[in-house]
Design an enzyme around this catalytic site. Structure first.
Site, short mmCIF file in Angstrom:
data_model
loop_
_atom_site.label_atom_id
_atom_site.label_comp_id
_atom_site.label_asym_id
_atom_site.label_seq_id
_atom_site.Cartn_x
_atom_site.Cartn_y
_atom_site.Cartn_z
N PRO A 114 0.63 -1.30 0.15
CA PRO A 114 0.17 0.08 -0.09
C PRO A 114 0.68 1.27 0.00
O PRO A 114 1.79 1.41 0.60
CB PRO A 114 -0.71 0.05 1.21
N CYS A 115 0.51 2.28 -0.91
CA CYS A 115 1.20 3.53 -1.05
C CYS A 115 0.86 4.47 -0.13
O CYS A 115 1.55 5.75 0.09
CB CYS A 115 1.07 3.75 -2.45
N PRO A 116 -0.43 4.69 0.67
CA PRO A 116 -0.87 5.98 1.31
C PRO A 116 0.28 6.33 2.47
O PRO A 116 0.47 7.51 2.47
CB PRO A 116 -2.13 5.47 1.82
N PRO A 117 0.96 5.36 3.17
CA PRO A 117 1.85 5.84 3.81
C PRO A 117 3.08 6.65 3.55
O PRO A 117 3.63 7.49 4.10
CB PRO A 117 2.70 4.49 4.58
N PHE A 118 3.33 6.62 2.16
CA PHE A 118 4.27 7.63 1.51
C PHE A 118 3.69 8.57 0.53
O PHE A 118 4.74 9.08 -0.09
CB PHE A 118 5.20 6.71 0.79
#
Length: 413
Positions: A77-81
């Site tokens: 998942p990309c939302p953390p970055f």
């Protein structure tokens, strides 16, 4: 030539899966949380290799069943970055990047490939990246980050992706990053025949206006409404190409259709812009789900290009050579980690061998504090800092991630 198998985590709808299959890998397992995306994988891969569920749940993925697999790959998942998000990094319940890295210590894959958004390449995450490289080095891998642009591999879209590739020491000398294949076609060149498919008379004129590559396709998340082509800035870029970005069409434009901005894209058109060829992949679910699956995918041509280089390295093709790997992403992090004790501003300067401005130290400590426990001590003459444990989820049973995942599962995409 040996058979090469891949275990793919957070597999999405299969952009990376298709690219890796074209590169010569066969799937031993593909794990995906989203029901519709998993159905798409089953439609296109052998159904018995696809599992639906939380990849961090041992009942879904048992690493011990896949020891020594050729490749561990995934688009975690990309939302953390994400630049568009809060960039919580290790504090984000969706962050599985560190967990995936630690999986290597159990599974011992010969190679690792993880892709994410460009945001992970930003200075904010320098300490995070350094930790990942150092951990993989401890496990016996040579790892490297690289920012790749999909348009360099024939994909008609502005889509930068930040990719981590790691190989066991004996294979690493044979790996090289793929070279760009040339300029990508324009949106008009890519979609003119689809725009004209139902007899719309304006396709030729429209294609002449759509004379650039597309902005980044944004798949979005379940927390937001229906399918559209992105935020305000992206919509303006689409409008300049003669595309109405306020939704996704069910069919190509019809004879006699007139548009204020231009026609909307269909899911089939979006798939082409993502690098899929017509008919090679069937997407399951309703229109909004299909669009999100396509929009969130790793473009198959990019995955294929990297996969071919990994395959060549695992087969030890060519002459092995020492690679000049950029392994120093955050010298302040390294100094604090190697010390294991409190360090003052001056001690850090001596450790890194250069002056450190006060604002740089303050910013770096602040960034590190979001991904690591950082202790501070106000000494008699100067403030001192000590680096503590990594905050990210790496598989710990008591980690807050488990509770948060259960609470918010329906919103995670």
């Amino acid at each position: 030539m040996q058979s090469l198998e891949v275990v793919e985590i957070c597999a999405g709808a299969g952009g990376q899966a298709l690219g890796l299959e074209k590169a010569g890998f066969s799937h031993r397992l593909a794990v995906e949380l989203d029901v519709n995306a998993a159905a798409t994988l089953r439609k296109n891969l052998k159904s018995d290799v696809v599992i639906t569920g939380d990849v961090a749940d041992p009942s879904v993925l048992n690493p011990m069943e896949h020891l020594g697999v050729s490749l561990l790959a995934g688009g975690v998942p990309c939302p953390p970055f994400s630049i568009a998000g809060k960039q919580l990094g290790a504090d984000d319940m969706r962050d599985l990047f560190a967990w995936a890295v630690e999986l290597c210590d159990v599974m011992k894959p010969r190679a690792l490939m993880l892709e994410n958004v460009r945001g992970l390449s930003m200075p904010r995450f320098a300490g995070y990246r350094q930790h990942v490289l150092d951990r993989l080095n401890d496990m016996g891998y040579v790892a490297e980050w690289r920012l790749l642009h999909a348009s360099d591999f024939g994909v008609p879209q502005l889509r930068p992706r930040f990719v981590l590739v790691a190989l066991q020491n004996k294979f690493a000398p044979y790996f090289t990053w793929p070279e760009p294949t040339g300029a990508a076609p324009t949106v008009g060149e890519t979609l003119k025949d689809l725009m004209a498919a139902d007899g719309w008379e304006g396709a030729e004129e429209w294609a002449a206006q759509a004379n650039d590559i597309a902005p980044t396709i944004v798949g979005g998340s379940k927390k937001h409404g229906g399918a559209d082509l992105g935020p305000t800035r992206a919509k303006r870029a689409w409008a300049e190409l003669g595309v109405d970005a306020m939704g996704v069409a069910d069919a190509p434009p019809q004879p006699g259709d007139k548009f204020k901005v231009g026609p909307k894209l269909t899911c089939e058109m979006v798939a082409r812009i993502q690098g899929w060829r017509d008919g090679e992949w069937i997407f399951e679910g309703r229109k909004t789900s299909r669009y999100r699956q396509i929009g969130n995918a790793f473009p198959p041509p990019v995955a294929e290009a990297i996969g071919k280089r990994i395959r060549a390295a695992l087969n030890m093709e060519g002459e092995g050579r020492d690679r000049a790997v950029d392994s120093d992403h955050n010298p302040l992090y390294r100094a604090l980690k190697e010390s294991g004790d409190f360090m003052t501003h001056r001690q850090l300067e001596r450790a890194v061998g250069r002056p450190i401005e006060a604002y740089e130290l303050e910013r770096t400590i602040s960034d590190l504090g979001r991904d690591f426990e950082v202790e501070t001590k106000d000494g008699a003459s100067a403030m001192a800092y000590k680096l503590g444990p990594f905050k990210a989820f790496t598989g710990q049973e008591g980690h807050l991630r488990h509770e948060m995942f259960v609470r918010h599962r329906t919103k995670i995409s």
